[in-house]
Design a protein around this motif. Structure first.
Motif, mmCIF file in Angstrom:
data_model
loop_
_atom_site.group_PDB
_atom_site.id
_atom_site.type_symbol
_atom_site.label_atom_id
_atom_site.label_comp_id
_atom_site.label_asym_id
_atom_site.label_seq_id
_atom_site.Cartn_x
_atom_site.Cartn_y
_atom_site.Cartn_z
ATOM 1 N N SER A 19 0.853 -1.180 0.000
ATOM 2 C CA SER A 19 0.000 0.000 0.000
ATOM 3 C C SER A 19 0.889 1.230 0.000
ATOM 4 N N VAL A 20 0.452 2.256 -0.716
ATOM 5 C CA VAL A 20 1.161 3.526 -0.747
ATOM 6 C C VAL A 20 0.199 4.586 -0.222
ATOM 7 N N LEU A 21 0.677 5.335 0.760
ATOM 8 C CA LEU A 21 -0.113 6.432 1.291
ATOM 9 C C LEU A 21 0.595 7.720 0.927
ATOM 10 N N LEU A 22 -0.072 8.552 0.158
ATOM 11 C CA LEU A 22 0.467 9.850 -0.240
ATOM 12 C C LEU A 22 -0.045 10.875 0.762
ATOM 13 N N LEU A 23 0.853 11.474 1.525
ATOM 14 C CA LEU A 23 0.474 12.422 2.552
ATOM 15 C C LEU A 23 0.946 13.809 2.163
ATOM 16 N N TYR A 24 0.013 14.745 2.130
ATOM 17 C CA TYR A 24 0.341 16.142 1.872
ATOM 18 C C TYR A 24 -0.035 16.915 3.126
ATOM 19 N N VAL A 61 -0.834 18.653 -6.430
ATOM 20 C CA VAL A 61 0.302 17.786 -6.100
ATOM 21 C C VAL A 61 -0.155 16.335 -5.972
ATOM 22 N N LEU A 62 -1.266 16.105 -5.279
ATOM 23 C CA LEU A 62 -1.746 14.739 -5.092
ATOM 24 C C LEU A 62 -2.215 14.111 -6.397
ATOM 25 N N GLU A 63 -2.834 14.887 -7.267
ATOM 26 C CA GLU A 63 -3.255 14.348 -8.565
ATOM 27 C C GLU A 63 -2.037 13.925 -9.397
ATOM 28 N N LYS A 66 -0.769 10.729 -7.888
ATOM 29 C CA LYS A 66 -1.639 9.598 -8.234
ATOM 30 C C LYS A 66 -1.414 9.150 -9.673
ATOM 31 N N ARG A 67 -1.200 10.104 -10.586
ATOM 32 C CA ARG A 67 -0.915 9.737 -11.983
ATOM 33 C C ARG A 67 0.381 8.930 -12.067
ATOM 34 N N MET A 68 1.350 9.259 -11.236
ATOM 35 C CA MET A 68 2.603 8.508 -11.226
ATOM 36 C C MET A 68 2.371 7.067 -10.775
ATOM 37 N N CYS A 69 1.347 6.849 -9.955
ATOM 38 C CA CYS A 69 1.065 5.519 -9.403
ATOM 39 C C CYS A 69 0.062 4.723 -10.238
ATOM 40 N N VAL A 75 -1.388 -2.638 -6.124
ATOM 41 C CA VAL A 75 -0.956 -1.787 -5.020
ATOM 42 C C VAL A 75 -2.069 -0.791 -4.711
ATOM 43 N N LYS A 76 -2.447 -0.750 -3.445
ATOM 44 C CA LYS A 76 -3.475 0.184 -3.001
ATOM 45 C C LYS A 76 -2.827 1.553 -2.798
ATOM 46 N N VAL A 77 -3.380 2.578 -3.440
ATOM 47 C CA VAL A 77 -2.855 3.936 -3.329
ATOM 48 C C VAL A 77 -3.925 4.824 -2.707
ATOM 49 N N GLU A 78 -3.568 5.453 -1.591
ATOM 50 C CA GLU A 78 -4.476 6.368 -0.905
ATOM 51 C C GLU A 78 -3.799 7.717 -0.758
ATOM 52 N N SER A 79 -4.603 8.743 -0.591
ATOM 53 C CA SER A 79 -4.029 10.067 -0.342
ATOM 54 C C SER A 79 -4.759 10.734 0.810
#
Length: 145
Positions: A19-24, A61-63, A66-69, A75-79
């Motif tokens: 899992s990937v968590l993108l934190l801003y 930034v998060l968009e 997310k496009r990179m992922c 893989v679960k990607v959350e932000s």
């Protein structure tokens, strides 16, 4: 973005259950003062515009992240967007979510800037309970003309 790119290439396995968590983290609003120590007051319209701008930057930034992922299939990607001092928020979220590894970028501040501004990555290395991977940007090469 460089740290995320490096992580996706070197740490995350495409067909894993990772899992990937993108934190801003949106820092608290700056306090503006004059040289004599008096502060500035902003109207509610200006404050609302500053909040909208901060929200738009976070979403942008998060968009992009997310496009990179997007090519990660299993893989679960959350932000998440949080507010506060990035040093404290990153440490708190790492603890709260039981993160296995914290991957973060480094701005590459020199000794003087780091002394005055502090280092988010150094603070996290000292305070989180999981391994921390700091990804530095490669030094750009300057062409000699």
């Amino acid at each position: 973005m460089h740290a995320l790119s490096w992580c996706l290439s070197n740490v995350i396995s495409e067909n894993s259950k990772d899992s990937v968590l993108l934190l801003y983290v949106k820092p608290p609003p700056a306090v503006y003062t004059t040289l004599d120590g008096t502060g500035y007051l902003f109207s509610s319209d200006i404050m609302a515009a500053m909040d909208r701008y901060g929200y738009d930057v976070a979403q942008s930034v998060l968009e992009k992240a997310k496009r990179m992922c997007k090519d990660l299939h299993d893989v679960k990607v959350e932000s998440i967007v949080e507010h506060g001092d990035p040093r404290d928020v990153i440490c708190q979220m790492t603890q709260r979510l039981g993160v296995d590894v914290l991957v973060m970028g480094s701005r590459g501040y020199g000794l003087i800037k780091r002394a005055f501004l502090g280092s988010v990555s150094n603070h996290c290395v000292q305070n989180v309970k999981c391994p921390v991977l700091i990804v530095k940007k490669p030094k750009s090469t300057v062409a000699n003309n």
